[in-house]
Motif scaffolding. Structure first.
Motif, PDB file in Angstrom:
ATOM      1  N   ASN A  18       0.837  -1.189   0.000  1.00 54.32           N
ATOM      2  CA  ASN A  18       0.000   0.000   0.000  1.00 54.32           C
ATOM      3  C   ASN A  18       0.876   1.243   0.000  1.00 54.32           C
ATOM      4  O   ASN A  18       2.081   1.171   0.242  1.00 54.32           O
ATOM      5  CB  ASN A  18      -0.884   0.028   1.255  1.00 54.32           C
ATOM      6  CG  ASN A  18      -1.903  -1.094   1.287  1.00 54.32           C
ATOM      7  OD1 ASN A  18      -2.117  -1.787   0.314  1.00 54.32           O
ATOM      8  ND2 ASN A  18      -2.527  -1.271   2.437  1.00 54.32           N
ATOM      9  N   ARG A  19       0.265   2.406  -0.224  1.00 57.90           N
ATOM     10  CA  ARG A  19       0.970   3.650   0.049  1.00 57.90           C
ATOM     11  C   ARG A  19       1.209   3.731   1.560  1.00 57.90           C
ATOM     12  O   ARG A  19       0.483   3.131   2.354  1.00 57.90           O
ATOM     13  CB  ARG A  19       0.144   4.851  -0.413  1.00 57.90           C
ATOM     14  CG  ARG A  19      -0.069   4.912  -1.906  1.00 57.90           C
ATOM     15  CD  ARG A  19      -1.000   6.055  -2.260  1.00 57.90           C
ATOM     16  NE  ARG A  19      -0.311   7.345  -2.174  1.00 57.90           N
ATOM     17  CZ  ARG A  19      -0.905   8.487  -1.853  1.00 57.90           C
ATOM     18  NH1 ARG A  19      -2.199   8.516  -1.534  1.00 57.90           N
ATOM     19  NH2 ARG A  19      -0.225   9.614  -1.815  1.00 57.90           N
ATOM     20  N   GLY A  42      -6.882   2.905   2.757  1.00 64.80           N
ATOM     21  CA  GLY A  42      -6.023   1.755   2.484  1.00 64.80           C
ATOM     22  C   GLY A  42      -4.543   2.059   2.594  1.00 64.80           C
ATOM     23  O   GLY A  42      -3.707   1.308   2.071  1.00 64.80           O
ATOM     24  N   ILE A  43      -4.196   3.143   3.280  1.00 71.02           N
ATOM     25  CA  ILE A  43      -2.798   3.556   3.422  1.00 71.02           C
ATOM     26  C   ILE A  43      -2.207   2.956   4.695  1.00 71.02           C
ATOM     27  O   ILE A  43      -2.821   3.024   5.761  1.00 71.02           O
ATOM     28  CB  ILE A  43      -2.703   5.097   3.463  1.00 71.02           C
ATOM     29  CG1 ILE A  43      -3.184   5.680   2.129  1.00 71.02           C
ATOM     30  CG2 ILE A  43      -1.282   5.558   3.785  1.00 71.02           C
ATOM     31  CD1 ILE A  43      -3.359   7.184   2.144  1.00 71.02           C
ATOM     32  N   ASP A  44      -1.030   2.350   4.590  1.00 64.61           N
ATOM     33  CA  ASP A  44      -0.340   1.836   5.768  1.00 64.61           C
ATOM     34  C   ASP A  44       0.167   3.016   6.605  1.00 64.61           C
ATOM     35  O   ASP A  44       0.654   4.014   6.058  1.00 64.61           O
ATOM     36  CB  ASP A  44       0.833   0.948   5.370  1.00 64.61           C
ATOM     37  CG  ASP A  44       0.374  -0.384   4.782  1.00 64.61           C
ATOM     38  OD1 ASP A  44      -0.746  -0.816   5.097  1.00 64.61           O
ATOM     39  OD2 ASP A  44       1.144  -0.981   4.003  1.00 64.61           O
ATOM     40  N   ILE A  45       0.080   2.882   7.922  1.00 66.55           N
ATOM     41  CA  ILE A  45       0.320   4.008   8.811  1.00 66.55           C
ATOM     42  C   ILE A  45       1.484   3.739   9.758  1.00 66.55           C
ATOM     43  O   ILE A  45       1.520   2.717  10.444  1.00 66.55           O
ATOM     44  CB  ILE A  45      -0.932   4.320   9.658  1.00 66.55           C
ATOM     45  CG1 ILE A  45      -2.164   4.536   8.768  1.00 66.55           C
ATOM     46  CG2 ILE A  45      -0.673   5.528  10.555  1.00 66.55           C
ATOM     47  CD1 ILE A  45      -2.095   5.735   7.867  1.00 66.55           C
ATOM     48  N   ALA A  46       2.422   4.695   9.821  1.00 66.02           N
ATOM     49  CA  ALA A  46       3.467   4.682  10.839  1.00 66.02           C
ATOM     50  C   ALA A  46       3.099   5.740  11.881  1.00 66.02           C
ATOM     51  O   ALA A  46       2.985   6.924  11.554  1.00 66.02           O
ATOM     52  CB  ALA A  46       4.829   4.994  10.226  1.00 66.02           C
ATOM     53  N   LEU A  47       2.862   5.298  13.099  1.00 67.27           N
ATOM     54  CA  LEU A  47       2.457   6.174  14.182  1.00 67.27           C
ATOM     55  C   LEU A  47       3.670   6.543  15.024  1.00 67.27           C
ATOM     56  O   LEU A  47       4.360   5.675  15.551  1.00 67.27           O
ATOM     57  CB  LEU A  47       1.430   5.475  15.082  1.00 67.27           C
ATOM     58  CG  LEU A  47       0.128   5.004  14.432  1.00 67.27           C
ATOM     59  CD1 LEU A  47      -0.664   4.144  15.414  1.00 67.27           C
ATOM     60  CD2 LEU A  47      -0.702   6.197  13.974  1.00 67.27           C
ATOM     61  N   VAL A  69      -4.980  -2.598   7.580  1.00 69.83           N
ATOM     62  CA  VAL A  69      -3.739  -2.017   7.077  1.00 69.83           C
ATOM     63  C   VAL A  69      -2.591  -2.416   7.989  1.00 69.83           C
ATOM     64  O   VAL A  69      -2.804  -2.880   9.114  1.00 69.83           O
ATOM     65  CB  VAL A  69      -3.831  -0.478   7.002  1.00 69.83           C
ATOM     66  CG1 VAL A  69      -4.859  -0.041   5.983  1.00 69.83           C
ATOM     67  CG2 VAL A  69      -4.128   0.128   8.374  1.00 69.83           C
ATOM     68  N   ASN A  70      -1.380  -2.238   7.510  1.00 67.90           N
ATOM     69  CA  ASN A  70      -0.203  -2.445   8.338  1.00 67.90           C
ATOM     70  C   ASN A  70       0.069  -1.183   9.151  1.00 67.90           C
ATOM     71  O   ASN A  70      -0.119  -0.067   8.663  1.00 67.90           O
ATOM     72  CB  ASN A  70       1.013  -2.770   7.470  1.00 67.90           C
ATOM     73  CG  ASN A  70       0.883  -4.121   6.804  1.00 67.90           C
ATOM     74  OD1 ASN A  70       0.925  -5.153   7.448  1.00 67.90           O
ATOM     75  ND2 ASN A  70       0.694  -4.101   5.496  1.00 67.90           N
ATOM     76  N   VAL A  71       0.532  -1.371  10.382  1.00 64.03           N
ATOM     77  CA  VAL A  71       0.766  -0.241  11.272  1.00 64.03           C
ATOM     78  C   VAL A  71       2.119  -0.415  11.959  1.00 64.03           C
ATOM     79  O   VAL A  71       2.422  -1.481  12.483  1.00 64.03           O
ATOM     80  CB  VAL A  71      -0.340  -0.101  12.338  1.00 64.03           C
ATOM     81  CG1 VAL A  71      -0.080   1.109  13.225  1.00 64.03           C
ATOM     82  CG2 VAL A  71      -1.713   0.001  11.682  1.00 64.03           C
ATOM     83  N   LEU A  72       2.896   0.649  11.931  1.00 64.66           N
ATOM     84  CA  LEU A  72       4.221   0.657  12.545  1.00 64.66           C
ATOM     85  C   LEU A  72       4.203   1.651  13.696  1.00 64.66           C
ATOM     86  O   LEU A  72       3.718   2.777  13.537  1.00 64.66           O
ATOM     87  CB  LEU A  72       5.249   1.089  11.497  1.00 64.66           C
ATOM     88  CG  LEU A  72       6.729   0.899  11.756  1.00 64.66           C
ATOM     89  CD1 LEU A  72       7.070  -0.574  11.835  1.00 64.66           C
ATOM     90  CD2 LEU A  72       7.523   1.574  10.638  1.00 64.66           C
ATOM     91  N   LEU A  73       4.703   1.252  14.859  1.00 63.53           N
ATOM     92  CA  LEU A  73       4.806   2.152  16.007  1.00 63.53           C
ATOM     93  C   LEU A  73       6.247   2.623  16.160  1.00 63.53           C
ATOM     94  O   LEU A  73       7.167   1.806  16.179  1.00 63.53           O
ATOM     95  CB  LEU A  73       4.362   1.456  17.297  1.00 63.53           C
ATOM     96  CG  LEU A  73       2.893   1.077  17.444  1.00 63.53           C
ATOM     97  CD1 LEU A  73       2.614   0.660  18.881  1.00 63.53           C
ATOM     98  CD2 LEU A  73       1.973   2.210  17.027  1.00 63.53           C
ATOM     99  N   TRP A  95       9.303  -0.671   5.063  1.00 64.21           N
ATOM    100  CA  TRP A  95       8.305  -0.786   3.995  1.00 64.21           C
ATOM    101  C   TRP A  95       8.868  -0.520   2.606  1.00 64.21           C
ATOM    102  O   TRP A  95       8.170  -0.684   1.611  1.00 64.21           O
ATOM    103  CB  TRP A  95       7.137   0.164   4.281  1.00 64.21           C
ATOM    104  CG  TRP A  95       6.262  -0.325   5.396  1.00 64.21           C
ATOM    105  CD1 TRP A  95       6.130  -1.599   5.838  1.00 64.21           C
ATOM    106  CD2 TRP A  95       5.385   0.468   6.208  1.00 64.21           C
ATOM    107  NE1 TRP A  95       5.233  -1.668   6.878  1.00 64.21           N
ATOM    108  CE2 TRP A  95       4.765  -0.410   7.123  1.00 64.21           C
ATOM    109  CE3 TRP A  95       5.074   1.829   6.253  1.00 64.21           C
ATOM    110  CZ2 TRP A  95       3.826   0.031   8.070  1.00 64.21           C
ATOM    111  CZ3 TRP A  95       4.154   2.269   7.197  1.00 64.21           C
ATOM    112  CH2 TRP A  95       3.534   1.372   8.095  1.00 64.21           C
ATOM    113  N   GLY A  96      10.108  -0.065   2.535  1.00 62.13           N
ATOM    114  CA  GLY A  96      10.722   0.152   1.226  1.00 62.13           C
ATOM    115  C   GLY A  96      10.376   1.476   0.589  1.00 62.13           C
ATOM    116  O   GLY A  96      10.976   1.846  -0.425  1.00 62.13           O
TER     117      GLY A  96
END
Length: 275
Positions: A18-19, A42-47, A69-73, A95-96
Motif C-alpha cells: 500500500n501507500r 487503504g494507506i499503511d500508517i506509521a504512528l 492495514v499495516n501499522v508501525l509504532l 516498507w521500502g
C-alpha cells in the motif's frame, strides 16, 4: 528512539504494498483522526509518539482491525535530530518506501504568557518542536521521496499563519509556525520537479476531545461563536489533510488551507479583553 518499542503489525501477517504515511505526534488528538482517515483509504500508517505508548498501542489495534492495514509504532522525539532521522529511516527500511509525511507533532504552551515572560527552555521547546523538527524530518524524508519521484508532505499551522500575524500570548508558537509556512512553500518549489508536494492545513479553534471526534458527533451541537454554527472536529482537519495526500492532488502545492468554520481565533483574546 527506542528500537525495542518499534514494531510492525498487520492482520494478514504479511507486508502489503500500500501507500505509506508517517504521522508525527499521532497517539492522541488530531493525529488519531488523521490516522483513521488515511487508513480508511487503504494507506499503511506509521504512528510516532513520544511518551503515550498505551494510546499508540490502542490506536494501532483500531487501525488494523477496522481497515486491515499495516501499522508501525515509532517512539521518538522529533525535535531531536537523531530521533527524527531514525524514525524516517525505520519507515523506509521497513516498507521500502515513504509516500506521505504528516508533520502533526508540535508543542504548545497553554498558559497565556507575553514574550518577556517566556523562559529560554520554553522558547527552545516551541521552536525545536514546531520548526526545527520539520527540517530534521524533511531533510531525512525528501531523498527517499526523490528516488520514488513522488511524495506528499503536509504541515500543520494556525489561522492566518500565512500572513505572519501577531498573536498575543503565543509569540514562540506563532513565530515557529509562521516560519513553517515559508519552509513548506520553499519545499514545494524546490521539490516540485521530483513529484513531491508540500502544503499546510491550519486548524481553527478545535480543542480537547473535539480533536478526536467525527463531524457527525457535533452536527446537532450549536456553537454561536463559530459562523458555521457548530464546533470543529478532528475529522474536519483530517479530511483536508487527506485531500492534499491524494495521488490526484499532484497539481496542488505550496498551499495554506484554513479550516476554521469562519471563526477569528487570533482576535478572540482581544475581544475577551474588551468585554
Amino acid at each position: 528512539m527506542e528500537a525495542n518499542q518499534t514494531f510492525q503489525a498487520g492482520r494478514d501477517g504479511f507486508l502489503k504494498r500500500n501507500r505509506t504515511a508517517l504521522i508525527t505526534g499521532s497517539a492522541k488528538g488530531l493525529g488519531v483522526r488523521i490516522a483513521h482517515e488515511l487508513a480508511a483509504q487503504g494507506i499503511d500508517i506509521a504512528l510516532n509518539y513520544r511518551t503515550s505508548k498505551s494510546d499508540a498501542d490502542k490506536l494501532q489495534q483500531e487501525l488494523i482491525h477496522q481497515y486491515n492495514v499495516n501499522v508501525l509504532l515509532l517512539q521518538g522525539d522529533v525535535s531531536h535530530p537523531a530521533d527524527a532521522e531514525a524514525i524516517i529511516e525505520t519507515v523506509a527500511s521497513s516498507w521500502g518506501h515513504l509516500d506521505i509525511l504528516i508533520l502533526n507533532a508540535g508543542p504548545y504552551v497553554k498558559e497565556r504568557k507575553k514574550l518577556a515572560d517566556y523562559t529560554l527552555e520554553e522558547w527552545d521547546r516551541m521552536i525545536g518542536g514546531n520548526l526545527s523538527s520539520a527540517f530534521y524530518l524533511c531533510k531525512a524524508a525528501i531523498p527517499h521521496m526523490r528516488n520514488q519521484r513522488q511524495g506528499r508532505i503536509v504541515t500543520v499551522g494556525f489561522e492566518k499563519a500565512q500572513t505572519a500575524p501577531g498573536w498575543m500570548y503565543r509569540s514562540a508558537f506563532a513565530a515557529a509556525k509562521t516560519g513553517l509556512v515559508s519552509l513548506t512553500r520553499t519545499i514545494a518549489l524546490e521539490e516540485a520537479e521530483y513529484g513531491i508536494t508540500a502544503n499546510m492545513v491550519c486548524p481553527g479553534d478545535i480543542v480537547g476531545k473535539d480533536k478526536e471526534k467525527h463531524i457527525a458527533d457535533v452536527h446537532s451541537l450549536s456553537d454561536p461563536d463559530t459562523p458555521v454554527g457548530r464546533p470543529g472536529t478532528g475529522e474536519d482537519i483530517a479530511r483536508a489533510i487527506t485531500f492534499f495526500c491524494s495521488e490526484a492532488s499532484d497539481f496542488i502545492t505550496g498551499t495554506v488551507l484554513e479550516v476554521t468554520g469562519g471563526k477569528d481565533v487570533l482576535n478572540k483574546y482581544k475581544l475577551e479583553r474588551e468585554q
